[in-house]
Motif scaffolding. Sequence first.
Motif, PDB file in Angstrom:
ATOM      1  N   ASN A 154     -36.326 -12.935   5.373  1.00 14.25           N
ATOM      2  CA  ASN A 154     -37.109 -14.174   5.373  1.00 14.25           C
ATOM      3  C   ASN A 154     -36.926 -14.846   4.016  1.00 14.25           C
ATOM      4  O   ASN A 154     -37.578 -14.510   3.033  1.00 14.25           O
ATOM      5  CB  ASN A 154     -38.591 -13.879   5.618  1.00 14.25           C
ATOM      6  N   GLN A 155     -35.998 -15.809   3.986  1.00 17.90           N
ATOM      7  CA  GLN A 155     -35.709 -16.470   2.710  1.00 17.90           C
ATOM      8  C   GLN A 155     -36.815 -17.426   2.298  1.00 17.90           C
ATOM      9  O   GLN A 155     -36.999 -17.684   1.112  1.00 17.90           O
ATOM     10  CB  GLN A 155     -34.368 -17.204   2.807  1.00 17.90           C
ATOM     11  N   LYS A 156     -37.569 -17.951   3.223  1.00 15.42           N
ATOM     12  CA  LYS A 156     -38.660 -18.838   2.865  1.00 15.42           C
ATOM     13  C   LYS A 156     -39.759 -18.076   2.140  1.00 15.42           C
ATOM     14  O   LYS A 156     -40.368 -18.579   1.183  1.00 15.42           O
ATOM     15  CB  LYS A 156     -39.225 -19.509   4.118  1.00 15.42           C
ATOM     16  N   LYS A 157     -40.033 -16.857   2.591  1.00 13.59           N
ATOM     17  CA  LYS A 157     -41.081 -16.048   1.980  1.00 13.59           C
ATOM     18  C   LYS A 157     -40.528 -15.042   0.964  1.00 13.59           C
ATOM     19  O   LYS A 157     -41.284 -14.233   0.419  1.00 13.59           O
ATOM     20  CB  LYS A 157     -41.850 -15.283   3.064  1.00 13.59           C
ATOM     21  N   ASN A 158     -39.219 -15.111   0.694  1.00 13.37           N
ATOM     22  CA  ASN A 158     -38.587 -14.203  -0.267  1.00 13.37           C
ATOM     23  C   ASN A 158     -38.815 -12.731   0.080  1.00 13.37           C
ATOM     24  O   ASN A 158     -39.151 -11.920  -0.782  1.00 13.37           O
ATOM     25  CB  ASN A 158     -39.088 -14.471  -1.688  1.00 13.37           C
ATOM     26  N   LYS A 159     -38.627 -12.401   1.356  1.00 14.47           N
ATOM     27  CA  LYS A 159     -38.808 -11.021   1.797  1.00 14.47           C
ATOM     28  C   LYS A 159     -37.506 -10.539   2.433  1.00 14.47           C
ATOM     29  O   LYS A 159     -36.842 -11.275   3.159  1.00 14.47           O
ATOM     30  CB  LYS A 159     -39.952 -10.899   2.798  1.00 14.47           C
ATOM     31  N   LEU A 160     -37.181  -9.296   2.176  1.00 10.12           N
ATOM     32  CA  LEU A 160     -36.003  -8.687   2.784  1.00 10.12           C
ATOM     33  C   LEU A 160     -36.284  -7.203   2.997  1.00 10.12           C
ATOM     34  O   LEU A 160     -36.398  -6.434   2.052  1.00 10.12           O
ATOM     35  CB  LEU A 160     -34.761  -8.859   1.897  1.00 10.12           C
ATOM     36  N   ASP A 217     -37.396 -11.886  -5.607  1.00  9.71           N
ATOM     37  CA  ASP A 217     -37.241 -12.220  -7.021  1.00  9.71           C
ATOM     38  C   ASP A 217     -37.541 -11.018  -7.911  1.00  9.71           C
ATOM     39  O   ASP A 217     -37.039 -10.927  -9.037  1.00  9.71           O
ATOM     40  CB  ASP A 217     -38.170 -13.376  -7.404  1.00  9.71           C
ATOM     41  N   ASN A 218     -38.358 -10.092  -7.405  1.00  8.64           N
ATOM     42  CA  ASN A 218     -38.744  -8.919  -8.188  1.00  8.64           C
ATOM     43  C   ASN A 218     -37.951  -7.681  -7.827  1.00  8.64           C
ATOM     44  O   ASN A 218     -38.194  -6.610  -8.370  1.00  8.64           O
ATOM     45  CB  ASN A 218     -40.240  -8.639  -8.008  1.00  8.64           C
ATOM     46  N   GLY A 232     -45.893 -14.330  -0.409  1.00 13.32           N
ATOM     47  CA  GLY A 232     -46.609 -13.967  -1.623  1.00 13.32           C
ATOM     48  C   GLY A 232     -46.458 -12.504  -1.969  1.00 13.32           C
ATOM     49  O   GLY A 232     -46.068 -11.675  -1.140  1.00 13.32           O
ATOM     50  N   ASP A 233     -46.739 -12.173  -3.222  1.00 16.42           N
ATOM     51  CA  ASP A 233     -46.653 -10.791  -3.674  1.00 16.42           C
ATOM     52  C   ASP A 233     -47.802  -9.982  -3.089  1.00 16.42           C
ATOM     53  O   ASP A 233     -48.919 -10.484  -2.946  1.00 16.42           O
ATOM     54  CB  ASP A 233     -46.720 -10.721  -5.194  1.00 16.42           C
ATOM     55  N   PRO A 234     -47.545  -8.716  -2.788  1.00 20.42           N
ATOM     56  CA  PRO A 234     -48.617  -7.867  -2.263  1.00 20.42           C
ATOM     57  C   PRO A 234     -49.518  -7.363  -3.391  1.00 20.42           C
ATOM     58  O   PRO A 234     -49.155  -7.350  -4.564  1.00 20.42           O
ATOM     59  CB  PRO A 234     -47.852  -6.699  -1.630  1.00 20.42           C
ATOM     60  N   LEU A 235     -50.697  -6.932  -3.000  1.00 19.37           N
ATOM     61  CA  LEU A 235     -51.594  -6.258  -3.929  1.00 19.37           C
ATOM     62  C   LEU A 235     -51.048  -4.859  -4.203  1.00 19.37           C
ATOM     63  O   LEU A 235     -50.669  -4.134  -3.276  1.00 19.37           O
ATOM     64  CB  LEU A 235     -52.989  -6.159  -3.321  1.00 19.37           C
TER      65      LEU A 235
END
Length: 807
Positions: free
Chosen positions: A171-177, A214-215, A316-319
């Motif tokens: 998911n490139q919109k949410k920056n998840k892979l 990104d992280n 978004g980043d997770p807790l």
Amino acid sequence: MPKWLKTILKILAVLVGVIVLITLSLTLYITFNKKKVLALVNQELNKNLNGTITIGDMQPSFFQGFPNVSLTLKNVLVRDKRWPEHHHTLLDAKNFNVGVNTAALLRGAISVNHIDISNAAIDLYTDSTGYSNTDLFKKKNKPKDKSNDNSSSSAEFGKISLNNVSFALNNQKKNKLFAFDINNLEGKMTYPDSGWHADLQLKVQAQSLAFNTDNGAFIKGEFIAGRLIAGYNEDTKKISVVSDALSIGNDQFAINAIFKTGGKPVNFDIRVAANQILWKHAASLLAANITQTLNKFNLAKPIAVKAQIAGSFGGGDPLLNVTGNVVNNTVTTPGGVINNCSFTGVFTNNYQNGKGLNDENSAIKLYHLTGKYNNLPFSIDTGSIINLHKPIAVGNIKSSFPISNLNGLAGDDIAKFGAGTASLQLHYKADIIDFRLKKPVVSGDINIKDASFTYVPRNLALTHTSLSMRFAGNDLILSNIKLQSGHSSLTMEGRVSNFLNFYYDAPEKVLLTWQVHSPQIHLAEFLGFLSAKKHVSKVVHKRTSNNIIDQLGDVLDKGNAVMHIQIDRLFYKNFLATNAHAELVTVSDGILIKDMGVQHAGGSLELNGRLIQGDNLNRFNINTTVNRVNVRDFFRSFDNFGLSGITYQNLKGFLSATAHISGGITDNGNLVPRSIKGVANVKLSNAELLDYSPLVSVGRFAFPFRNMKDIVIPSLNAKFDIHGDKIIINPMQINSSVINADVAGTYALSRGTNIAFDVPLRNPKNDEGITDKDELQQRRFKGLVLHLVAKDDENGKIKIGWNHDHK
């Protein structure tokens, strides 16, 4: 359910639908008309799709496993209509085998006994605009009347087997892979009334678990193996996943995860725990940038860790909440090694609610931290590192230890410690730069009791030393200080204003103001202050204190002090003074002496000047005033000022003088021969000159009947110019009980003595009754006058003769 899970189930449902269409009545027909049927099936499947589904081949088997029907599909491709733009194939399966329960089909239900997928790739792709290749399942026609929809029966799956299947949720919109290579997955599904239950055995290699690309990705390249129990509850709309022993890499973890599917987006809460895991192993499971940071640290023994990862698939980043327990471990940090270390550590990226899940709102807290740093035991009740983007460390530190433990920390170029104890209780706050504390700001107390140590830069040995240090604001306050060196003892109070402001950036501006009192001081025990400071070596020692000890050495090396001193009794060799007071100022090249005064030899001395320190030789430049001291005691105290021709044994009376002199003094406190230069104005009163050999010799030659061994001098004023080993005697008059004389010339400590004496033969005793000064002056040179000269010969022996140069 999660969108990706719904998508997979849709794919399976479509493929199962294919089986429903072609199994019972068409099995034989398909066998003999496979090509025609494949074309019809592909055409029918693609009617209501925003993309294409193609099946390369099929192999039905009606009689194998009767009464159940099985079907094997080959080269199945599922692509959305925009595949030419992004080239992400939703499904590429080389082998897709499905077994269907025939009896369930006759009841209008779909019951799949088994699904076997091998050599396949599943790629769920969403681009940066939010478009997803799963959109191919959106129908173009309007929704049908649900009252007439007979296709609402849900499919039930029995056994599932995946082999050599890659799965990606990109998911490139949410920056998840999320990407995994499934080597093998064997599962069994059951359907209780509340939903479904799955028992899975898997071996998977994680390629990416990136909640924010990104992280970086977690557990990249690690194998995941073990048993998972999963279930779905229709009432709560939650999927639970549990494992008591899931292997990730080389370590065992307990997993407990909850996925809330009731709303959009899907929320998750994943709990992970490991009872025993090495620090390096745990660090390798995290994103590369985090791993690189954590690898700068290490723990020798395994630790217990618990972690929570919670968030939303919506972006978004997770807790992140991580708790670790360290017991009696060895911790290696960029700043040094901590032994016997125990603590409970907590990390969170939600330090303050409402400020986001990010590095700026992240914190590391260490509770009940104990350990030994360079053999120094310490404890921190709560230590925190706040804001990992620009980290700040805060906490309270306590420690108590034998002061000898400081030897390993300080090195040999600052101090050597012996007996005594030290304790401290400080609150600190510091920036963290390159994983080291930078310019810590501290408050609190440090106490040292009954200590003995040697301050190496001054070669100063102290015993039975106690002191209290308090950091208050920017100031350093020193109190209750007791020092003892040999027979000397001092009590001191001190203060450094703006200490913390100057300590790091301008150590040369550090000025320590002392109030010093002593009942007695033996200066010989402090001769180390005469020698030049031994500068702290800039070579990096094996010690790992980084900037703390090195910075302290730099401050001691460059900083200065003002000492207001009051000493009851002051000793130096034969010198004894009482009621001594002075202001001493240490500067970069030596010591300034201001308003120094002592009571000595029945009189007093006052002195101002400067001591300039060098290697093995020190220069001094002083102005001094001597007020009516006993001249004999005075000369004896100062070793006759380096004179050999006249000593304290030759003198009686009282001396007053002013002098401006410079010279050299060794590190041992001895005057350097022939180094004295300056001017001295001397006044003697009630004086006696005893057995002074030059005059005794003159007496034998010119006054054989007078007692030249005991000459009473009521008053004498003289001026001397001192040039190394030469003392220039300015013209002066000697009026004594035995002889009067005018004297001028040079007295040499080595060679070059040339002193002229004009001596009237008139006996001063003849004028004892005359009190008029003018008349006495007129009578001094009545009668015969001897013009003599005292010179040294080639052997340095002084000879008296006629002064043929007199005019």
